[in-house]
Design a protein around this motif. Structure first.
Motif, short mmCIF file in Angstrom:
data_model
loop_
_atom_site.label_atom_id
_atom_site.label_comp_id
_atom_site.label_asym_id
_atom_site.label_seq_id
_atom_site.Cartn_x
_atom_site.Cartn_y
_atom_site.Cartn_z
N TRP A 236 88.86 53.10 28.38
CA TRP A 236 88.52 51.76 27.87
C TRP A 236 87.62 51.83 26.64
N TRP A 237 86.69 52.82 26.59
CA TRP A 237 85.77 52.88 25.45
C TRP A 237 86.49 53.31 24.18
N GLN A 238 87.59 54.07 24.33
CA GLN A 238 88.37 54.43 23.16
C GLN A 238 89.14 53.21 22.63
N VAL A 239 89.69 52.42 23.53
CA VAL A 239 90.39 51.21 23.11
C VAL A 239 89.40 50.21 22.50
N MET A 240 88.17 50.21 23.01
CA MET A 240 87.14 49.34 22.43
C MET A 240 86.94 49.67 20.95
N CYS A 241 87.04 50.94 20.60
CA CYS A 241 86.90 51.32 19.19
C CYS A 241 88.06 50.80 18.37
N LEU A 242 89.26 50.75 18.98
CA LEU A 242 90.41 50.19 18.26
C LEU A 242 90.18 48.72 17.94
N THR A 243 89.66 47.96 18.91
CA THR A 243 89.33 46.56 18.63
C THR A 243 88.11 46.46 17.72
N GLY A 244 87.25 47.49 17.78
CA GLY A 244 86.01 47.46 17.00
C GLY A 244 86.21 47.59 15.52
N VAL A 245 87.34 48.16 15.07
CA VAL A 245 87.54 48.25 13.63
C VAL A 245 87.61 46.86 13.01
N ASP A 246 88.03 45.88 13.80
CA ASP A 246 88.03 44.49 13.33
C ASP A 246 86.68 43.85 13.65
N TYR A 247 86.24 43.98 14.91
CA TYR A 247 85.04 43.29 15.38
C TYR A 247 83.79 43.82 14.70
N PHE A 248 83.54 45.14 14.80
CA PHE A 248 82.31 45.72 14.27
C PHE A 248 82.29 45.76 12.75
N SER A 249 83.46 45.79 12.13
CA SER A 249 83.49 45.87 10.66
C SER A 249 82.92 44.63 10.00
N THR A 250 82.82 43.52 10.74
CA THR A 250 82.24 42.31 10.16
C THR A 250 80.77 42.50 9.80
N LEU A 251 80.13 43.54 10.35
CA LEU A 251 78.75 43.83 9.96
C LEU A 251 78.66 44.15 8.47
N GLY A 252 79.77 44.53 7.86
CA GLY A 252 79.76 44.82 6.44
C GLY A 252 79.42 43.61 5.60
N TYR A 253 79.80 42.40 6.08
CA TYR A 253 79.54 41.20 5.28
C TYR A 253 78.83 40.09 6.05
N GLN A 254 78.80 40.16 7.39
CA GLN A 254 78.20 39.09 8.19
C GLN A 254 76.73 38.82 7.86
N PRO A 255 75.86 39.85 7.78
CA PRO A 255 74.44 39.55 7.49
C PRO A 255 74.24 38.85 6.16
N GLY A 256 75.01 39.25 5.14
CA GLY A 256 74.87 38.60 3.85
C GLY A 256 75.34 37.17 3.87
N ILE A 257 76.46 36.90 4.53
CA ILE A 257 76.95 35.53 4.64
C ILE A 257 75.98 34.67 5.45
N ALA A 258 75.42 35.25 6.52
CA ALA A 258 74.47 34.51 7.36
C ALA A 258 73.22 34.14 6.57
N ALA A 259 72.69 35.09 5.79
CA ALA A 259 71.49 34.81 4.99
C ALA A 259 71.77 33.78 3.91
N LEU A 260 72.96 33.85 3.32
CA LEU A 260 73.31 32.89 2.27
C LEU A 260 73.49 31.49 2.86
N ALA A 261 74.01 31.40 4.09
CA ALA A 261 74.28 30.10 4.71
C ALA A 261 73.03 29.49 5.33
N ALA A 262 72.21 30.31 5.99
CA ALA A 262 71.07 29.78 6.75
C ALA A 262 69.72 30.11 6.16
N GLY A 263 69.67 30.97 5.17
CA GLY A 263 68.40 31.32 4.55
C GLY A 263 67.45 31.97 5.53
N ALA A 264 66.20 31.51 5.54
CA ALA A 264 65.19 32.09 6.42
C ALA A 264 65.50 31.85 7.89
N LEU A 265 66.34 30.87 8.18
CA LEU A 265 66.71 30.57 9.58
C LEU A 265 67.83 31.48 10.09
#
Length: 648
Positions: free
Chosen positions: A42-71
């Motif tokens: 199961w942990w290997q298959v989790m990595c297969l789903t993770g290439v989509d799920y975890f890869s959002t860390l590449g842009y999620q923090p920047g989008i979150a800061a731009l949208a919500a600022g200090a919040l």
């Protein structure tokens, strides 16, 4: 000797043959859905789903800061709570109810039968297409951002974001045109390396925060200055968190890959208990890991990166964690981080393309709503690549600009999953489950509607996909309406006995629309048909009755049962379309007996357009005319076609 010059038609024919070449498994007579899946931990298959799920860390923090600022950290906290106490319980339930990877769309298909269910599924497929297409374009755009912002990259590449993004999408397309297969091992390596580098980057960021207490005090001061009190902060964060919904993207993929999860030895296809249990581990682990990284990345990027750097021209736009990796650990580590991010983002696009290529075979052919060329992979790859090019150019390869469209696709799918689980709880009489899942559904609906209102570009793209899918589906359904539409014919013992007892060279069947079902009905029908068609009194006849089951279905198994009313013998069946079923039964009788059966119909009166619509929507209409056309398409040799008689 002069070199032979081949005509242009030769190369066009070769190109068409290459595009429409089917997979090897299909050539051997095995459909893609029938191939056994190689299963993994199961942990290997989790990595297969993770290439989509975890890869959002590449842009999620920047989008979150731009949208919500200090919040941003507070809005992210609300997102994490929704992940752990909303999305996770929903998809754990979906895993129980669709253990073969069908997902929430299939659940709704079964819970909402007939045409309303099919149309609902087609609309959801439009949002699925939005989700996956934007995954491809957004991931490629963010990979481009990591390329051009790297200080070691030549300066001449700057300002060519659209071109670089199109090149990455083209490379992705080329991989699938050559033939792409599941790559669990590569996914494990990419996800493991990527999460490790993120952990190091966030850890170094936290150490800088701890060594500089003024950073926290400055952030706290900015919060209270702009929002007054904690209650106001929470209220504003609750309004802002829908903009951060990209962090919910991995759950639908998590249940879609269930067939790859290894269960227990005593698992069966009917009750894969071990597979469900391990999928629960997969979903829970992925949600907890992502929640940790969402919170910590939002905190360190908000506190350590100047607000101006998150803007479209800033160095942290779409790559906040990469900015910190370069800033605090040097360009060597930062380049390693960039390479890891580019790789996982590219592979996330591959995961999305694979998901798109599975949509058409899983749903549309069963509905009769896919043209024949859509069964081949390569034409679909070219279609999806063209759409991805258009989306990239439309959004100018801007990561933040595509965030709304991506979030729309993700949120609609999650709302539909919550709705499906709520309906299932009600169907099973669970009042407690109905209320709990209903409340979660309302939260997702609020999030979805808020996102659509604030960023309508997502619903526009989804509407385009929905309209295209429905229009193409209707054209295909009309075009394929005169196919046999029968997987196989099954006759019970009584029906076989009736056929054997005819004991004559010609089998005569009277097509009858079931009314009262008494002896008088069959007496009058037989009398009318014998007089109109001059059937000798000594020739035996059978009645053939086809009742509509679900006219929205396209292909089904036709089960024929024999029954007797007085002295009259009847063959009765159920099917999605009457004329197609009659044609299939006639061909089956021809093949079983070696004789051409005769079928007798009566003329219908009325508007032919009305009968055409009745056939398309309700599977009936002008039965004799349509039956003849179905037989003509199914059997090219006129001498081998069953014989139809129309009188009255």
């Amino acid at each position: 000797m002069a070199k032979r010059i081949r005509p242009a038609t030769y190369y066009r024919r070769r190109l068409v043959c290459w595009l429409l070449e089917e997979d090897k498994a299909v050539k051997k007579g095995v459909t893609r859905t029938a191939e056994p899946h190689r299963q993994h931990e199961w942990w290997q298959v989790m990595c297969l789903t993770g290439v989509d799920y975890f890869s959002t860390l590449g842009y999620q923090p920047g989008i979150a800061a731009l949208a919500a600022g200090a919040l941003s950290p507070l809005a992210t906290l609300i997102l994490v709570l929704l992940t752990l106490f909303g999305a996770l319980p929903i998809y754990r339930r979906v895993a129980v109810m669709s253990p073969h990877g069908e997902g929430s769309i299939s659940m709704l298909e079964h819970l909402l039968p007939w045409w309303q269910g099919k149309l609902f599924v087609l609309c959801l497929l439009g949002f699925v297409a939005t989700d996956f297409i934007i995954t491809i374009t957004l991931s490629a755009a963010d990979a481009t951002a990591h390329i051009v912002e790297n200080p070691l990259v030549p300066a001449f590449l700057h300002g060519h974001d659209i071109g670089l993004t199109l090149v990455l999408i083209t490379l992705l397309s080329a991989v699938f045109l050559r033939g792409f297969r599941e790559a669990i091992g590569l996914a494990v390596f990419l996800v493991g390396a990527y999460l490790l580098l993120n952990l190091i980057t966030i850890g170094v960021g936290i150490s800088h925060i701890l060594s500089q207490p003024t950073v926290v005090s400055d952030w706290r001061e900015a919060l209270f200055k702009s929002h007054g009190n904690p209650l106001m902060m929470l209220g504003v964060s609750a309004l802002l968190f829908p903009k951060l919904a990209l962090g919910l993207s991995g759950f639908e993929t998590g249940v879609a890959v269930m067939p790859l999860v290894r269960g227990q030895r005593n698992d069966t296809e009917e009750a894969p208990v071990g597979r469900v249990r391990n999928t629960h581990k997969l979903l829970t682990s992925a949600a907890v890991i992502m929640s940790f990284f969402l919170l910590t990345s939002s905190l360190v990027t908000t506190l350590l990166i100047p607000a101006a750097e998150f803007q479209p021209e800033g160095k942290a736009n779409g790559r906040a964690l990469a900015y910190l990796a370069h800033q605090f650990m040097g360009d060597g580590f930062g380049t390693l981080y960039d390479l890891s991010t580019i790789s996982i983002l590219w592979f996330a696009g591959a995961s999305a393309m694979a998901g798109l290529l599975n949509i058409v075979p899983r749903y549309l052919p069963r509905y009769g709503m896919a043209p024949n060329w859509a069964r081949a992979t390569r034409p679909l790859v070219l279609v999806y690549t063209t759409i991805a090019f258009a989306v990239t150019i439309l959004f100018k390869a801007n990561v933040e600009a595509q965030g709304g469209a991506y979030a729309t696709g993700v949120l609609v799918l999650m709302s539909s999953a919550a709705f499906a689980v709520t309906l299932a709880a009600r169907h099973h009489g669970s009042r407690r489950g109905f209320l709990a899942f209903g409340a979660i559904t309302l939260v997702f609906l609020y999030t979805t509607i808020t996102n659509i209102i604030e960023r309508p570009e997502g619903i526009r793209i989804a509407t385009f996909f929905i309209g295209t899918i429905i229009a193409t589906s209707l054209v295909s359904r009309v075009w394929r309406s005169t196919e046999l539409r029968a997987e196989r014919i099954e006759m019970d013992e009584t029906a076989h006995q009736f056929i054997a007892e005819t004991n004559q060279a010609e089998i005569r069947l009277i097509a009858n629309r079931l009314g009262a079902g008494d002896e008088r009905e069959y007496f009058l029908k037989e009398k009318e048909v014998r007089e109109d068609n001059h059937i000798p009194a000594m020739d035996a006849v059978l009645f053939l009755e086809v009742q509509i089951s679900d006219a929205s279905e396209f292909v089904d198994t036709i089960r024929v049962r024999g029954l007797q009313v007085g002295k009259y013998r009847i063959l009765r069946a159920e099917s999605a379309a009457v004329p197609n079923a009659i044609a299939a039964i006639l061909l089956h009788l021809r093949d079983q007996t070696g004789n051409l059966p005769h079928a007798y119909f009566g003329w219908v009166e009325g508007n032919p357009v009305q009968y055409l619509m009745r056939f398309m929507l309700f599977g009936e209409g002008d039965i004799a005319v349509v039956t003849r056309e179905v037989l003509r398409r199914a059997e090219k040799d006129p001498e081998r076609r069953p014989i139809l008689h129309v009188g009255g």
